[in-house]
Write an enzyme that holds these catalytic residues in place. Structure first.
Site, mmCIF file in Angstrom:
data_model
loop_
_atom_site.group_PDB
_atom_site.id
_atom_site.type_symbol
_atom_site.label_atom_id
_atom_site.label_comp_id
_atom_site.label_asym_id
_atom_site.label_seq_id
_atom_site.Cartn_x
_atom_site.Cartn_y
_atom_site.Cartn_z
ATOM 1 N N TYR A 251 9.054 2.125 -2.693
ATOM 2 C CA TYR A 251 10.137 2.643 -1.511
ATOM 3 C C TYR A 251 11.321 2.010 -1.721
ATOM 4 O O TYR A 251 12.294 2.375 -1.121
ATOM 5 C CB TYR A 251 9.369 2.964 -0.172
ATOM 6 C CG TYR A 251 8.114 3.999 -0.161
ATOM 7 C CD1 TYR A 251 8.594 5.236 0.281
ATOM 8 C CD2 TYR A 251 6.869 3.691 -0.827
ATOM 9 C CE1 TYR A 251 7.514 5.953 0.222
ATOM 10 C CE2 TYR A 251 6.044 4.464 -1.105
ATOM 11 C CZ TYR A 251 6.112 5.854 -0.450
ATOM 12 O OH TYR A 251 5.214 6.738 -0.312
ATOM 13 N N LYS B 190 -4.529 -2.201 -5.179
ATOM 14 C CA LYS B 190 -4.827 -1.844 -6.488
ATOM 15 C C LYS B 190 -4.846 -3.181 -7.507
ATOM 16 O O LYS B 190 -4.028 -3.235 -8.350
ATOM 17 C CB LYS B 190 -3.929 -0.796 -6.886
ATOM 18 C CG LYS B 190 -4.138 -0.021 -8.150
ATOM 19 C CD LYS B 190 -5.490 0.868 -7.978
ATOM 20 C CE LYS B 190 -5.767 1.495 -9.218
ATOM 21 N NZ LYS B 190 -7.477 1.761 -9.703
ATOM 22 N N ASP C 35 -8.669 3.552 -5.063
ATOM 23 C CA ASP C 35 -9.289 4.552 -5.472
ATOM 24 C C ASP C 35 -10.699 4.465 -4.789
ATOM 25 O O ASP C 35 -11.445 5.679 -4.439
ATOM 26 C CB ASP C 35 -9.378 4.539 -6.911
ATOM 27 C CG ASP C 35 -9.636 3.527 -7.863
ATOM 28 O OD1 ASP C 35 -8.932 2.564 -7.315
ATOM 29 O OD2 ASP C 35 -10.616 3.237 -8.490
ATOM 30 N N ASP D 1 0.708 5.734 1.981
ATOM 31 C CA ASP D 1 1.161 7.004 2.065
ATOM 32 C C ASP D 1 0.160 8.084 1.842
ATOM 33 O O ASP D 1 -0.270 8.965 2.687
ATOM 34 C CB ASP D 1 2.584 7.166 1.178
ATOM 35 C CG ASP D 1 3.235 8.426 1.434
ATOM 36 O OD1 ASP D 1 3.063 9.029 2.247
ATOM 37 O OD2 ASP D 1 4.068 8.576 0.610
#
Ligand code: NAD
Length: 393
Positions: free
Chosen positions: A149, A219, A259, A283
């Site tokens: 972002y 992640k 995930d 998000d």
């Protein structure tokens, strides 16, 4: 009689009649805000008699600001919120492709509102795709200032991207850009400082609300230094600053790959209480988790800088141009954001009054058109629904 909210020694100081700024918002904002304001005023009056009240102060942004000042985000709006710390806002439209930056993003950046906070829970009576939606009750802390972002990227085929690729290949010995001739390149900055302030806020929120588990979602298996850094710095921070709480069992820190989180929050939602995520993962996760309890249209949100005290509480849906001006929008997202605001001020009794009234109203099948149409019914207008809530106080 009205006074400013201020920070003293890291704590928010709230007078009995605090000045709070509001941005009505575009589109359905105009249908929703006046009802939310009335409900909040009535709840505060009920909870504290005349001891406390909010001195509302309108600040302009969006279409109303353009009409009155020619600017969509007048400097005065930012100055006022900077000075008075706390604000609440309806949705603001972002004209597509007009070179205008999103007003929401501008407010977050200008005030360095580093934590996007979304408490997501189920309300009985709300249509949900899950068999046991009541098992979901989780507060999401999404980092709001870093990650992709930051907007650092270069377009395919430009001299700039060629320069970056040349630097990566020739000075950094990067050999893994699969198609260097046709690649665009983006940069993902994740800092220790930025991660720590977000994770510290999530832990403090958990402790204040007597929740034991804070889960770091990341992640890091793929992005070892950015996402992996977020995880590592989170554990280290907890050990350094919350050793007592970790030792006596008031706090448990764990982590999960992003995930797998999206699987587990569906399969075993009651494993999670407070989760902290980097910006992009946050998000995706916040809308996905809100949707699983049917709450995408009614889930609240806030953008907060816990260090300076600046906070903007906001509806998480958009301006809903298709139903604007029709007195049929669901006011719950902004209303529950107002409850977050009351909690932030420490006015928990007034917030609890509203929550109880919303629970009873939805459970009784008294809902606005968006929920009613799912069961083939008429639905209440925004103002009638709001009156039903006030009736329950
Ligand atoms: P939207 O959220 O405005 O609408 C999507 C759908 O949800 C529509 O069918 C709408 O009628 C419905 N809906 C939304 N809020 C509702 C409510 N309170 N009650 C009942 N139904 C509701 O999303 P969009 O159409 O993609 O965006 C419209 C504008 O809003 C765009 O300019 C966008 O940039 C802006 N937006 C602003 C915010 C914000 O201010 N936080 C968030 C998202 C979108």
């Amino acid at each position: 009689m009205a006074d400013k909210i201020f920070m003293k020694e890291g704590l928010l100081q709230v007078p009995n009649h605090p000045i709070i700024s509001y941005i009505e918002g575009d589109g359905v904002g105009q249908d929703i805000w006046k009802n939310v304001q009335k409900i909040v005023d009535r709840a505060v009056a009920k909870a504290y008699a005349d001891e406390r009240s909010i001195a509302w102060q309108e600040v302009l942004a969006g279409e109303k600001a353009v009409a009155l000042t020619g600017q969509s985000l007048p400097a005065k709006t930012l100055e006022t919120i900077k000075e008075d710390l706390v604000a609440i806002k309806g949705p603001l439209g972002t004209p597509v492709g007009q070179g205008m930056r999103s007003l929401n993003v501008a407010l977050r950046q200008e005030l360095d509102l580093f934590a996007c906070v979304r408490p997501i829970r189920y309300f009985d009576g709300v249509p949900s795709p899950l068999k046991e939606p009541e098992k979901t009750s989780v507060t999401i802390f999404r980092e709001n200032t870093e990650d992709i972002y930051a907007g650092i990227e270069w377009e395919k085929g430009t001299a700039e991207v060629a320069k970056v690729i040349d630097f990566l290949q020739n000075e950094m010995s990067v050999s893994k850009i699969r198609f260097p001739e046709s690649s665009a390149i983006g940069i993902k900055p994740i800092s220790q400082e930025g991660s720590e302030r977000l994770i510290r806020s999530a832990i403090q929120y958990a402790l204040e609300n007597k929740l034991t588990t804070v889960t770091l979602v990341h992640k890091g298996n793929i992005q070892k230094f950015t996402e992996g850094g977020f995880r590592k710095w989170g554990y280290e921070l907890a050990e350094r600053e919350f050793a007592t709480e970790l030792a006596d069992g008031r706090l448990v820190i764990n982590d999960i790959i992003a995930d797998n989180f999206l699987q587990q929050i569906l399969l075993n939602p009651d494993k999670f209480q407070v989760v902290a995520l980097t910006n992009l993962n946050g998000d995706y996760a916040s809308d996905a988790v809100a949707a699983q309890v049917g709450g995408i249209g009614i889930s609240p949100g806030a953008n907060i800088n816990y260090t300076t005290g600046h906070a903007i509480f906001e509806a998480t849906h958009g301006t809903a141009p298709d139903i604007a001006g029709q007195n049929k929008a669901n006011p719950c997202s902004l209303l529950l954001s107002a409850v977050m605001m009351l909690d932030y001020l420490g006015w928990k009794e007034a917030g609890a009054l509203i929550i109880r009234a919303v629970e009873e109203t939805l459970k009784a099948g008294q809902v606005t058109a968006d929920f009613a149409q799912l069961t083939g019914q008429e639905g209440l207008s925004t103002s009638a629904f709001s009156e039903k809530i006030i009736d329950k106080f």
